[in-house]
Design a protein around this motif. Structure first.
Motif, PDB file in Angstrom:
ATOM      1  N   GLU A 134       0.624  -1.120   0.184  1.00 12.93           N
ATOM      2  CA  GLU A 134      -0.124   0.071   0.073  1.00 12.93           C
ATOM      3  C   GLU A 134       0.885   1.312  -0.016  1.00 12.93           C
ATOM      4  O   GLU A 134       0.774   2.261  -0.909  1.00 12.93           O
ATOM      5  N   ALA A 175       2.623   1.739  -3.353  1.00 11.39           N
ATOM      6  CA  ALA A 175       1.749   2.240  -4.355  1.00 11.39           C
ATOM      7  C   ALA A 175       1.808   3.744  -4.036  1.00 11.39           C
ATOM      8  O   ALA A 175       1.732   4.507  -4.999  1.00 11.39           O
ATOM      9  N   TYR A 203      -3.066   0.331  -6.037  1.00  9.07           N
ATOM     10  CA  TYR A 203      -2.959  -0.773  -5.005  1.00  9.07           C
ATOM     11  C   TYR A 203      -4.465  -1.356  -5.037  1.00  9.07           C
ATOM     12  O   TYR A 203      -5.455  -0.625  -5.263  1.00  9.07           O
ATOM     13  N   GLU A 226      -3.576  -9.327  -1.888  1.00 12.89           N
ATOM     14  CA  GLU A 226      -3.289  -7.952  -1.816  1.00 12.89           C
ATOM     15  C   GLU A 226      -2.126  -7.867  -3.041  1.00 12.89           C
ATOM     16  O   GLU A 226      -1.526  -8.727  -3.194  1.00 12.89           O
ATOM     17  N   ILE A 254      -0.114  -4.665  -6.079  1.00 15.87           N
ATOM     18  CA  ILE A 254      -0.044  -3.683  -6.671  1.00 15.87           C
ATOM     19  C   ILE A 254       0.133  -3.845  -7.930  1.00 15.87           C
ATOM     20  O   ILE A 254       0.761  -4.877  -8.441  1.00 15.87           O
TER      21      ILE A 254
END
Length: 195
Positions: free
Chosen positions: A71, A74, A81, A96, A98
């Motif tokens: 996060e 990004a 993200y 999760e 990017i």
């Protein structure tokens, strides 16, 4: 004077007029290096140096941290993200991630941290604030686990650019506070971070 340690590397999105929003703590601090890139020009006249320019053009930055989350990576680099989504009813979720676009452009951030200072037996705290920094893609490193453990940590590099502050061009500022609480409070307010 001796400095001991480093804490709270923060970043906040920069806008014209040195306005900062969307501040966050980048990670836990390991180290920071700032290398000024200076002009080095001499004007020779009448067989001697008549004028010189040793001003700072910009500053290369290198921030070592314990971990750079996807996060925060990004945010700092202008990537997209995507949060992890848990699966339900036997469906697999998505991890999760990017998305690193080849034309993504890193936005500018104000960047700062503080460090403990000891001089003549008196402890104080120095805050470093760089007004306008643009980061670049970090190098990916990995190493197999050998006989002993070697921690792999993240380093993100950038460049601090001068901005106009009170009628003159400046890269950043240093402030000294008598308590850690005051140093952290100033830094978090500058970065628009609310705990």
């Amino acid at each position: 004077m001796a400095h001991i340690g480093m804490k709270s590397p923060v970043a906040a999105r920069w806008a014209e007029g040195n306005k900062y929003t969307e501040g966050f703590v980048v990670a836990k601090a390991i180290n920071f290096n700032g290398t000024p890139n200076k002009n080095d020009a001499e004007l020779w006249a009448d067989d001697g140096v008549a004028e010189t320019d040793k001003s700072i053009k910009d500053m290369g930055t290198s921030l070592g941290i314990d971990d750079l989350s996807l996060e925060n990576q990004a945010k700092l680099l202008g990537h997209t993200y995507v949060k992890a989504v848990a699966g339900d009813s036997g469906q697999e979720g998505t991890p999760e991630s990017i998305e690193v676009g080849s034309e993504d452009e890193a936005p500018y951030f104000g960047v700062g941290f503080y460090k403990r200072r000891k001089k003549n037996g008196v402890t104080s705290f120095t805050v470093i604030w760089l007004y306008k920094v643009q980061h670049s893609e970090p190098t990916e490193n990995a190493e197999t686990k050998g006989e002993t453990t070697n921690f792999q940590t993240a380093t993100i590099e950038g460049k601090a650019y001068p901005v106009e502050v009170n009628g003159k061009m400046s890269i950043g500022k240093k402030l000294i506070f008598d308590t850690e609480a005051k140093a952290k409070d100033w830094l978090y307010k500058q970065a628009a971070i609310t705990e």
